[in-house]
Write an enzyme that holds these catalytic residues in place. Structure first.
Site, mmCIF file in Angstrom:
data_model
loop_
_atom_site.group_PDB
_atom_site.id
_atom_site.type_symbol
_atom_site.label_atom_id
_atom_site.label_comp_id
_atom_site.label_asym_id
_atom_site.label_seq_id
_atom_site.Cartn_x
_atom_site.Cartn_y
_atom_site.Cartn_z
ATOM 1 N N GLU A 36 22.680 -7.613 21.700
ATOM 2 C CA GLU A 36 21.613 -8.566 22.042
ATOM 3 C C GLU A 36 21.207 -9.223 20.865
ATOM 4 O OE1 GLU A 36 20.534 -9.933 24.645
ATOM 5 O OE2 GLU A 36 18.543 -10.674 24.193
ATOM 6 N N TYR A 37 20.902 -8.504 19.769
ATOM 7 C CA TYR A 37 20.678 -9.047 18.461
ATOM 8 C C TYR A 37 21.890 -10.295 18.131
ATOM 9 C CZ TYR A 37 19.452 -9.837 13.580
ATOM 10 O OH TYR A 37 19.204 -10.461 12.325
ATOM 11 N N GLU A 114 5.570 10.553 -4.950
ATOM 12 C CA GLU A 114 6.771 9.728 -4.168
ATOM 13 C C GLU A 114 8.119 10.319 -4.740
ATOM 14 O OE1 GLU A 114 6.151 5.766 -5.073
ATOM 15 O OE2 GLU A 114 3.876 5.841 -5.107
ATOM 16 N N LYS A 116 11.780 10.043 -6.225
ATOM 17 C CA LYS A 116 12.282 8.941 -7.055
ATOM 18 C C LYS A 116 13.786 8.772 -6.747
ATOM 19 C CE LYS A 116 12.585 8.182 -12.056
ATOM 20 N NZ LYS A 116 14.015 7.989 -12.003
ATOM 21 N N LYS A 287 1.431 9.867 -9.405
ATOM 22 C CA LYS A 287 0.956 8.711 -9.995
ATOM 23 C C LYS A 287 -0.809 9.184 -9.668
ATOM 24 C CE LYS A 287 4.454 5.360 -8.824
ATOM 25 N NZ LYS A 287 4.716 4.319 -8.069
#
Ligand SMILES: CC(C)(CNC(=O)c1ccc(Oc2ccccc2)cc1)c1ccc2c(N)nc(N)nc2n1
Length: 328
Positions: A36-37, A114, A116, A287
């Site tokens: 479809e895309y 997070e 890395k 962080k």
């Protein structure tokens, strides 16, 4: 179809194709089959052939565009792309926490942890919501313009959901499966295999012909938004949530940790999950979450005092082809 109707249809197709692209490449929840895309992309391409004036740089047909370059243009980063101090064990993490605590005084603070990603740091510039430039980190001050290659990464939106003028940064990478498949092809062609997915991603993004980069199944996770305060974020995690709302791909393993104990537990948990992830990671980035506390902590000559990278110990892998032990 007259040009008015064509204009209308082009806008509809942009919106629909961008929605399908976001579902498939950013949130991994496709709502339509690839066929479809492809059908809609073909319709858009045909209209652009009939009305070239309706073909815009952000058109989904323009992901693999551009001529083959002979060199990459050098670009200067408005804001330097800094590096991270390293931590190699629990004691280093506790030392980092002690420095943070002593520096910001006896007030509550939290961290964002997070993954890395083991890839290539890149900076993406948007003007009025349009992707206008992508560059490598380079030496942190000057990088290379690899816009044409980054446009081939389908999880990078060519136009944002809001007409923001911002810079975002993240890690471009090659998923493990794509790396294995690429090395099989190279082996069949008698070409040198890439040693690891990071080298494969870097080698792919440094191709002067975007058609080659387009075949390498690269992907990206964004982890930093330029001046997040300017768009109302008070913490780094809010900045990441904003990246999500703008249509960017961020890594979902991130976690806010209230204490360094929680950070250490997160590191242990992720270290156990590492081999199951579909991409390679070489550590965890920790962080300070509050942006005002980041400002208080400031920077050393080349790194923020409010962040550190916990590096996993190098793994030893026996290469299937040669049997030589490579420590990566
Ligand atoms: C924290 C930062 C170093 C990005 N931040 C910056 O580069 C940066 C740069 C100027 C800043 O402010 C300045 C503005 C002007 C002059 C000097 C600093 C602030 C942050 C970084 C680096 C690598 C990362 C990585 N591989 N993975 C994840 N998940 N996060 C990462 N985060």
């Amino acid at each position: 179809m007259d040009v008015k109707a064509a204009e209308q249809r082009v806008q509809e197709l942009h919106d629909t194709l961008n929605k399908y692209s976001y579902e498939y490449y950013v949130i991994d929840q496709p709502s339509v089959p690839d066929s479809e895309y492809d059908r809609l992309l073909n319709e858009l391409s045909n209209i652009e052939s009939m009305y070239p004036q309706l073909q815009t740089p952000d058109s989904p047909t323009q992901r693999v565009g551009g001529a083959v370059l002979d060199v990459f243009r050098k670009v200067r980063h408005d804001v330097p792309m800094l590096s991270l101090g390293n931590a190699f064990d629990e004691a280093d993490l506790r030392d980092f926490d002690r420095r943070v605590s002593q520096s910001i005084g006896n007030v509550p603070y939290s961290y964002v942890c997070e993954l890395k990603i083991d890839g290539l740091a890149v900076a993406l510039k948007y003007e009025d919501g349009l992707f206008v430039q992508g560059a490598t980190r380079g030496d942190g001050t000057t990088g290379e313009d690899i816009t044409a290659n980054l446009k081939t990464i389908h999880s990078i939106p060519l136009r944002l959901k809001k007409p923001f003028t911002i810079e975002v940064r993240g890690e471009a990478f090659m998923p493990k499966q794509s790396f294995i498949a690429l090395n099989c092809i190279r082996d069949e062609r008698g070409e040198e295999p890439f040693a690891n997915p990071r080298n494969a991603a870097a080698g792919s993004l440094r191709q002067l012909d975007p058609r080659i980069a387009a075949k390498r199944n690269l992907d990206i996770f964004l982890y930093s938004i330029g001046n997040p305060e300017a768009i109302g974020a008070e913490s780094h995690s809010e900045g990441l949530d904003m990246l999500d709302s703008l249509g960017f791909k961020t890594n979902k393993e991130r976690q806010v940790c209230k204490t360094i104990e929680d950070v250490i537990n997160y590191v242990k948990k992720q270290s156990e999950k590492r081999t199951k992830l579909p991409y390679e990671i070489d550590g965890i980035v920790v962080k300070v979450n509050s942006l005002s506390q980041q400002d208080e902590l400031g920077f050393t000559a080349k790194s923020p005092r409010w962040a550190i990278a916990y590096k996993f110990p190098a793994e030893e892998v026996v290469t299937k082809l040669t049997g030589i032990v490579l420590s990566v």
